[in-house]
Write a protein that holds these residues in place. Structure first.
Motif, mmCIF file in Angstrom:
data_model
loop_
_atom_site.group_PDB
_atom_site.id
_atom_site.type_symbol
_atom_site.label_atom_id
_atom_site.label_comp_id
_atom_site.label_asym_id
_atom_site.label_seq_id
_atom_site.Cartn_x
_atom_site.Cartn_y
_atom_site.Cartn_z
ATOM 1 N N THR A 259 39.127 -120.931 60.427
ATOM 2 C CA THR A 259 40.247 -120.417 61.227
ATOM 3 C C THR A 259 40.498 -121.290 62.447
ATOM 4 O O THR A 259 41.650 -121.632 62.754
ATOM 5 C CB THR A 259 39.972 -118.962 61.654
ATOM 6 O OG1 THR A 259 39.826 -118.160 60.484
ATOM 7 C CG2 THR A 259 41.098 -118.416 62.503
ATOM 8 N N ILE A 260 39.442 -121.657 63.155
ATOM 9 C CA ILE A 260 39.586 -122.486 64.351
ATOM 10 C C ILE A 260 40.156 -123.854 63.997
ATOM 11 O O ILE A 260 41.086 -124.343 64.650
ATOM 12 C CB ILE A 260 38.238 -122.618 65.087
ATOM 13 C CG1 ILE A 260 37.829 -121.276 65.691
ATOM 14 C CG2 ILE A 260 38.306 -123.708 66.164
ATOM 15 C CD1 ILE A 260 36.395 -121.243 66.207
ATOM 16 N N PHE A 261 39.603 -124.481 62.968
ATOM 17 C CA PHE A 261 40.096 -125.799 62.572
ATOM 18 C C PHE A 261 41.555 -125.743 62.115
ATOM 19 O O PHE A 261 42.344 -126.621 62.465
ATOM 20 C CB PHE A 261 39.222 -126.404 61.468
ATOM 21 C CG PHE A 261 37.932 -127.006 61.941
ATOM 22 C CD1 PHE A 261 37.799 -127.545 63.213
ATOM 23 C CD2 PHE A 261 36.836 -127.046 61.112
ATOM 24 C CE1 PHE A 261 36.611 -128.119 63.640
ATOM 25 C CE2 PHE A 261 35.635 -127.615 61.525
ATOM 26 C CZ PHE A 261 35.515 -128.157 62.790
ATOM 27 N N LEU B 79 43.672 -127.987 64.405
ATOM 28 C CA LEU B 79 43.855 -129.289 63.760
ATOM 29 C C LEU B 79 44.930 -129.292 62.676
ATOM 30 O O LEU B 79 45.359 -130.357 62.246
ATOM 31 C CB LEU B 79 42.530 -129.762 63.146
ATOM 32 C CG LEU B 79 41.349 -129.877 64.115
ATOM 33 C CD1 LEU B 79 40.079 -130.208 63.351
ATOM 34 C CD2 LEU B 79 41.634 -130.917 65.183
ATOM 35 N N GLY B 80 45.308 -128.103 62.211
ATOM 36 C CA GLY B 80 46.274 -127.989 61.123
ATOM 37 C C GLY B 80 45.578 -127.745 59.803
ATOM 38 O O GLY B 80 44.407 -128.105 59.621
ATOM 39 N N ASN C 27 38.583 -131.757 58.364
ATOM 40 C CA ASN C 27 37.565 -130.789 58.805
ATOM 41 C C ASN C 27 37.771 -129.427 58.156
ATOM 42 O O ASN C 27 36.803 -128.711 57.876
ATOM 43 C CB ASN C 27 37.572 -130.645 60.329
ATOM 44 C CG ASN C 27 37.001 -131.837 61.049
ATOM 45 O OD1 ASN C 27 36.642 -132.835 60.429
ATOM 46 N ND2 ASN C 27 36.941 -131.753 62.354
ATOM 47 N N VAL C 28 39.016 -129.063 57.913
ATOM 48 C CA VAL C 28 39.310 -127.816 57.197
ATOM 49 C C VAL C 28 38.769 -127.925 55.774
ATOM 50 O O VAL C 28 38.108 -127.003 55.270
ATOM 51 C CB VAL C 28 40.820 -127.501 57.202
ATOM 52 C CG1 VAL C 28 41.126 -126.298 56.320
ATOM 53 C CG2 VAL C 28 41.322 -127.277 58.621
#
Length: 79
Positions: free
Chosen positions: A16-18, A22-23, A28-29
């Motif tokens: 959720t944060i990434f 970051l999109g 990283n997602v």
């Protein structure tokens, strides 16, 4: 360490944060989705893991290209 129940919400929060910062198509997602899928697979929840592995692969192919080592990791996890 076998603490699957504790790990899952942490991984979900990481995703959720990434996604937010970051999109949704950031590597990283993809890595976090892959990690969650590995966790689910280790718990025998293959039906839940498969779509996450597939989404991770799609993101990695799109962003990193089809010959990137992270794409190979995703393909290996799907095998």
């Amino acid at each position: 360490q076998g603490k699957y129940d504790e790990a899952k919400p942490l991984l979900e929060r990481t995703i959720t944060i990434f996604e937010k910062t970051l999109g949704p198509d950031h590597p990283n997602v993809a890595t976090s989705l892959n990690n969650l899928a590995v966790l689910l697979k280790a718990q025998g929840k293959n039906d839940e893991a498969l779509p996450l592995f597939e989404l991770s692969l799609r993101i990695r192919e799109k962003v990193l290209g089809p010959d990137h080592p992270d794409v190979a990791t995703s393909l290996n996890n799907l095998a």
